[in-house]
Design a protein around this motif. Structure first.
Motif, PDB file in Angstrom:
ATOM      1  N   ARG A  63       0.857  -1.183   0.000  1.00  0.00           N
ATOM      2  CA  ARG A  63       0.000   0.000   0.000  1.00  0.00           C
ATOM      3  C   ARG A  63       0.891   1.231   0.000  1.00  0.00           C
ATOM      4  NH1 ARG A  63      -4.834   1.148   3.420  1.00  0.00           N
ATOM      5  NH2 ARG A  63      -5.353   2.224   1.507  1.00  0.00           N
ATOM      6  N   THR A  64       0.716   2.059  -1.001  1.00  0.00           N
ATOM      7  CA  THR A  64       1.533   3.267  -1.112  1.00  0.00           C
ATOM      8  C   THR A  64       0.738   4.533  -0.833  1.00  0.00           C
ATOM      9  OG1 THR A  64       1.119   3.579  -3.487  1.00  0.00           O
ATOM     10  CG2 THR A  64       2.925   2.103  -2.848  1.00  0.00           C
ATOM     11  N   LEU A  65      -0.595   4.411  -0.751  1.00  0.00           N
ATOM     12  CA  LEU A  65      -1.439   5.585  -0.521  1.00  0.00           C
ATOM     13  C   LEU A  65      -2.745   5.149   0.100  1.00  0.00           C
ATOM     14  CD1 LEU A  65      -3.317   4.965  -3.126  1.00  0.00           C
ATOM     15  CD2 LEU A  65      -1.855   6.585  -4.301  1.00  0.00           C
ATOM     16  N   GLY A  66      -3.477   6.115   0.669  1.00  0.00           N
ATOM     17  CA  GLY A  66      -4.757   5.833   1.283  1.00  0.00           C
ATOM     18  C   GLY A  66      -5.906   6.069   0.322  1.00  0.00           C
ATOM     19  N   GLY A  67      -7.126   5.788   0.791  1.00  0.00           N
ATOM     20  CA  GLY A  67      -8.281   5.860  -0.083  1.00  0.00           C
ATOM     21  C   GLY A  67      -8.960   7.211  -0.092  1.00  0.00           C
ATOM     22  N   GLY A  68      -9.772   7.432  -1.129  1.00  0.00           N
ATOM     23  CA  GLY A  68     -10.545   8.663  -1.244  1.00  0.00           C
ATOM     24  C   GLY A  68      -9.917   9.637  -2.217  1.00  0.00           C
ATOM     25  N   SER A  69     -10.051  10.931  -1.927  1.00  0.00           N
ATOM     26  CA  SER A  69      -9.535  11.942  -2.849  1.00  0.00           C
ATOM     27  C   SER A  69      -8.019  11.980  -2.876  1.00  0.00           C
ATOM     28  CB  SER A  69     -10.092  13.324  -2.475  1.00  0.00           C
ATOM     29  OG  SER A  69      -9.756  13.663  -1.150  1.00  0.00           O
ATOM     30  N   ALA A  70      -7.367  11.235  -1.961  1.00  0.00           N
ATOM     31  CA  ALA A  70      -5.905  11.150  -1.964  1.00  0.00           C
ATOM     32  C   ALA A  70      -5.395  10.065  -2.904  1.00  0.00           C
ATOM     33  CB  ALA A  70      -5.387  10.869  -0.552  1.00  0.00           C
ATOM     34  N   THR A  71      -6.273   9.385  -3.625  1.00  0.00           N
ATOM     35  CA  THR A  71      -5.866   8.272  -4.479  1.00  0.00           C
ATOM     36  C   THR A  71      -5.455   8.757  -5.866  1.00  0.00           C
ATOM     37  OG1 THR A  71      -7.390   6.798  -3.320  1.00  0.00           O
ATOM     38  CG2 THR A  71      -6.614   6.081  -5.475  1.00  0.00           C
ATOM     39  N   VAL A  72      -4.324   8.242  -6.353  1.00  0.00           N
ATOM     40  CA  VAL A  72      -3.899   8.458  -7.733  1.00  0.00           C
ATOM     41  C   VAL A  72      -3.452   7.114  -8.297  1.00  0.00           C
ATOM     42  CG1 VAL A  72      -3.191  10.852  -7.408  1.00  0.00           C
ATOM     43  CG2 VAL A  72      -1.523   9.031  -7.039  1.00  0.00           C
ATOM     44  N   TYR A  73      -3.220   7.088  -9.600  1.00  0.00           N
ATOM     45  CA  TYR A  73      -2.691   5.895 -10.262  1.00  0.00           C
ATOM     46  C   TYR A  73      -1.220   6.143 -10.580  1.00  0.00           C
ATOM     47  CZ  TYR A  73      -7.371   3.934 -10.889  1.00  0.00           C
ATOM     48  OH  TYR A  73      -8.611   3.402 -10.680  1.00  0.00           O
ATOM     49  N   PRO A  74      -0.304   5.538  -9.834  1.00  0.00           N
ATOM     50  CA  PRO A  74       1.122   5.761 -10.102  1.00  0.00           C
ATOM     51  C   PRO A  74       1.561   5.055 -11.377  1.00  0.00           C
ATOM     52  CG  PRO A  74       0.842   4.173  -8.332  1.00  0.00           C
ATOM     53  CD  PRO A  74      -0.526   4.675  -8.673  1.00  0.00           C
ATOM     54  N   PRO A  75       2.644   5.533 -11.993  1.00  0.00           N
ATOM     55  CA  PRO A  75       3.140   4.864 -13.203  1.00  0.00           C
ATOM     56  C   PRO A  75       3.664   3.466 -12.910  1.00  0.00           C
ATOM     57  CG  PRO A  75       4.674   6.553 -12.461  1.00  0.00           C
ATOM     58  CD  PRO A  75       3.442   6.719 -11.647  1.00  0.00           C
ATOM     59  N   HIS A  76       4.108   3.242 -11.687  1.00  0.00           N
ATOM     60  CA  HIS A  76       4.536   1.921 -11.225  1.00  0.00           C
ATOM     61  C   HIS A  76       4.551   1.950  -9.704  1.00  0.00           C
ATOM     62  CE1 HIS A  76       8.380   4.232 -11.445  1.00  0.00           C
ATOM     63  NE2 HIS A  76       8.544   3.679 -10.260  1.00  0.00           N
ATOM     64  N   THR A  77       4.559   0.796  -9.111  1.00  0.00           N
ATOM     65  CA  THR A  77       4.694   0.680  -7.662  1.00  0.00           C
ATOM     66  C   THR A  77       5.743  -0.389  -7.387  1.00  0.00           C
ATOM     67  OG1 THR A  77       2.410   1.319  -7.204  1.00  0.00           O
ATOM     68  CG2 THR A  77       3.553   0.079  -5.512  1.00  0.00           C
TER      69      THR A  77
END
Length: 814
Positions: free
Chosen positions: A342-356
């Motif tokens: 998990r690199t980020l939390g849910g909701g408006s803080a969510t983005v799609y990273p180019p890779h994880t």
């Protein structure tokens, strides 16, 4: 920059209807253009861990930064500035003018659902890191939006709850970070929250005019949180400037009528438009101004460095870390978050990273072929199905990995189609260019599933609304899925209801999946997940496998953490326990291999009942897309775990933890100024890990404190602290300064953070660092103003709130 007089002249050239039109968004994430005023369209975007842009899916990726708590854990303002600068470059790459970040609400309770999106439980640390973040974003010509003003510190009933907080706590704790950022970083926007404070909804609250714009002199735009504008005349007369989203709101034609009826002065409308034009001028969207194009940094290296700087080494018995890679032959990397981090939390803080980069990938890359890295998840952190992946699914329309999406009208005629590589599907505001939400009656997803192994495959859908999932034409799921009573709209995105079924497939067998979703009328967006999970070992067997791998390894690295339904906007947490059987996994592994390192991948504190049994515990937060590389750097000693706790980490749920559940729509902040570490010290309770705590790979001695013995009220105090790196490698220390006041005439915390500074030194080297303690640190709010109580204050200097070897007494004179 265009002068205020010129901006006012432009406003005078507009009709009342033209002016009012500008005060509501043009759509979900943009503002109206107005050629008569030289105003071009502005685009706003969610943050704070990336720039989402106007498209919210895997086709428009965004650099994923460490979460704000991780940034605050570095206590490094320069690092926060660089992350802000990187986000500005990302914004310009995506055509975004305004970033809806940072969140500077306080981490009042670890149960708060957006805890990970906030910086700290402490107002001073929050204000300083937040100000640096804002300066970084705006140095790239992109507006930063400081949110959510104010006391939006939890999610339960956030749209309606009334926070009751005394005036002193409001000023000293909850307003303090906003004041610091407004005065020191001059943000271009502030967002008014959903909640009420002491009876007034925040989009109409007198503090917008009296405190924010009046006392502090804020000259930017006050924007509502989305759908938070609840009136026409009351909010129109007040300090709110922009109602989002659009095109409909409580303003529009109703505002025109209110002005003409004398309920709202036209001068109030004019001031709001002036502020919008000033914002446009600042971001390069007035006349023929060009938006700045900040230089794009090397995102991967910056994000990798920032993640490592925020990792907190909470425990390191017997110098378990760093690992000597040359001495390793086999490493077991275990846990549910090891391969799918998990690199980020849910909701408006969510983005799609180019890779994880997962911990498993990062360690394999760092250790190379000379070390065997074995893996097992051991246990599950969630019972929900994972979204189908391109490795399992093929789009039948073009034969490419992924799935096909068709948009049908009410007659089931094809409007358009999309190829997607993610089975987590979200549309907000429209279904794509030229496809408004109200044009689509059915969204149909098609994919071919090829079984890579024989056995039971679990399939399903998570979302809100009517869904029908068929497998080779046979109905597997048909259900109307609804949120529980009182469910937040954001919950439909991050923790929607789910319905599953299963099919048994032979290895290599292919089946066609069709998922049809009936679009609800008047929707503002649609989101759902096509879940696909291939056969796996029963959990008991997987746990036994993980223990066996640990027993046969030189070191076991167990990555535990929260799942997507545990930490998110839209709901608060019910428990601080790790989901599933993760505690059992840790205990079983450390019993099998005493050389165990546990990495805790959560955005907020979780209970670690086994902490005293494990030699090394590393807290990683939600560290962004470069998680695995940063983790490998820290575990192998290529980088220092630079973090110090920005929040108290509780040992049990029986400690002084404020609640987040309102009673009859009211949430009382009964703890007043005693939140976080202040509350622990007042109650005499020792947490698992205290505020400011964090170990490194070297040791430090705090040798000397030089402080003034006397200070006039209203003056800053400058301290000089000498420290020595007493270890055998270079390192970094956070020198922390706290104040206390015995025999005070007013209620005070046992200690409160008053200043901090970073210092780096080579092995054996001494360094002297200056720490400025602002005059405000000696003041308290009383009788509508800031008051300094003369007398003796004790200065405490050290490594955490509970480890302060240096002290001095400072007398404040009237």
């Amino acid at each position: 920059m265009t002068s205020t007089a010129e901006l006012r002249a432009r406003v005078r050239s507009l009709s009342l209807e033209q002016k009012v039109r500008l005060l509501t968004g043009a759509d979900f994430f943009s503002l109206h253009a107005e050629p008569a005023a030289g105003l071009r369209r502005l685009v706003v975007s969610d943050g704070p861990v990336g720039v989402r842009g106007e498209v919210f899916d895997e086709r428009s990726t965004s650099a994923n930064t460490p979460c704000p708590t991780a940034l605050a854990a570095s206590w490094d303002e320069e690092q926060a500035f660089r992350i802000g600068r990187l986000l500005a470059a990302e914004a310009r790459r995506k055509g975004v003018d305004v970033l809806l970040a940072p969140t500077v609400n306080l981490q009042r309770s670890p149960y708060g659902g957006r805890h990970f999106e906030c910086f700290s439980e402490d107002p001073l640390l929050t204000g300083r890191i937040g100000a640096a973040y804002v300066r970084g974003v705006q140095s790239g010509g992109v507006g930063a939006t400081v949110k959510h003003f104010v006391a939006n510190d939890s999610e339960t009933e956030r749209m309606t709850l009334d926070v009751r907080v005394d005036e002193r706590a409001l000023r000293e704790i909850y307003l303090a970070p906003f004041e610091t950022i407004v005065r020191d970083a001059a943000p271009w926007l502030v967002m008014a929250a959903y909640n009420r404070v002491n009876g007034h909804t925040m989009t109409e609250h007198p503090m917008l005019l009296d405190v924010l714009k009046g006392e502090w002199g804020f000259d930017g735009v006050v924007v509502s949180d989305w759908y938070a504008t609840r009136s026409t005349a009351d909010s129109g007369r007040g300090g709110l400037d922009l109602a989002m989203p659009g095109p409909d709101s409580r303003w529009g034609p109703d505002m025109v009528a209110a002005v003409r009826a004398g309920l709202v002065p036209e001068s109030a409308v004019d001031d709001k438009v002036v502020r919008l034009l000033r914002l446009a001028d600042r971001v390069g969207k007035l006349d023929d101004g060009r938006p700045p194009t900040p230089e794009s940094p090397r995102a991967e290296m910056e994000l990798r460095r920032a993640a490592a700087a925020g990792f907190v080494l909470a425990r390191n018995e017997h110098a378990t870390l760093p690992l000597a890679a040359a001495e390793l032959r086999r490493v077991a990397v275990l846990g549910p978050n090891a391969a799918v981090a998990r690199t980020l939390g849910g909701g408006s803080a969510t983005v799609y990273p180019p890779h994880t980069v997962s911990p498993l990938e990062g360690l394999r890359a760092a250790l190379g072929d000379q070390v065997e890295v074995v893996h097992s998840p051991g246990v599950r952190a969630t019972r929900r199905l994972a979204a189908g992946t391109p490795e399992l699914l093929t789009d039948p329309d073009n034969g490419e990995p992924g799935l096909g999406v068709r948009f049908l009208d009410a007659d089931q005629s094809l409007i358009t189609r999309q190829h997607r590589t993610s089975a987590r599907l979200t549309w907000v505001g429209s279904f794509g260019p030229g496809v408004p939400l109200d044009a689509v009656a059915i969204v149909e997803v098609r994919a071919r599933l090829r079984a890579t192994s024989a056995g039971e495959h679990r399939l399903g859908v998570a979302g809100v609304g009517h869904f029908c999932l068929t497998v080779d034409g046979r109905v597997l799921v048909e259900e109307e899925l609804v949120l529980p009573p009182g469910g937040d709209l954001i919950e439909a995105m991050v923790r929607p209801p789910e319905k599953t079924g299963s099919v048994v497939l032979a290895e290599g067998q292919e089946v066609e999946l069709v998922l049809a979703h009936r679009v609800a009328p008047d929707t503002v967006g649609t989101t759902f997940v096509l879940g696909v999970e291939p056969p796996s070992l029963p959990e008991d067997a997987e746990l036994e496998r993980a223990v066996a791998l640990a027993a046969d390894a030189d070191v076991a690295v167990v990555v535990v953490g929260t799942s997507e339904e545990a930490e998110s906007e839209g709901f608060d947490r019910d428990t601080l326990r790790l989901p599933g059987r993760q505690d059992e996994l840790v205990r079983r592994v450390v019993a099998a291999n005493p050389r165990t390192v546990v990495v805790v991948n959560s955005g907020a504190p979780v209970l670690l009942p086994w902490a005293d049994e494990v030699p090394a515990v590393l807290l990683s937060w939600f560290p962004g897309q470069e998680f695995g590389h940063a983790l490998a750097d820290v575990l192998t000693g290529a980088a220092e775990p630079g973090g110090r706790l920005p929040v108290t980490w509780p040992a049990t749920e029986d400690e002084p933890l404020p609640g987040t559940r309102p009673r009859q729509d009211v949430l009382d902040y009964t703890e007043s100024i005693h939140i976080g570490h202040r509350g622990y010290l007042r109650a005499g309770v020792e947490p698992a890990f205290c505020f400011g705590h964090g170990l490194g790979y070297t040791t430090w001695e705090h040798e000397h404190l030089a402080a003034p013995t006397e200070l006039a009220a209203g003056e800053d105090a400058v301290l000089r602290v000498r420290v020595r790196n007493s270890g055998d490698r270079p390192g970094r220390e956070v020198v922390q300064v706290y104040l206390s006041r015995d025999d005070s005439a007013v209620d005070r915390p046992a200690r409160w953070l008053a200043g901090f500074a970073l210092v780096e030194a080579d092995a054996g080297e001494r360094r002297t660092v200056e720490v400025t303690v602002a005059a405000r640190a000696f003041q308290h709010w009383q009788d509508q103003g800031w008051v300094t109580e003369p007398g003796a204050f004790t200065v405490h200097v050290g490594r955490s709130v509970r480890d302060t070897p240096l002290t001095a007494v400072l007398h404040v004179t009237p």
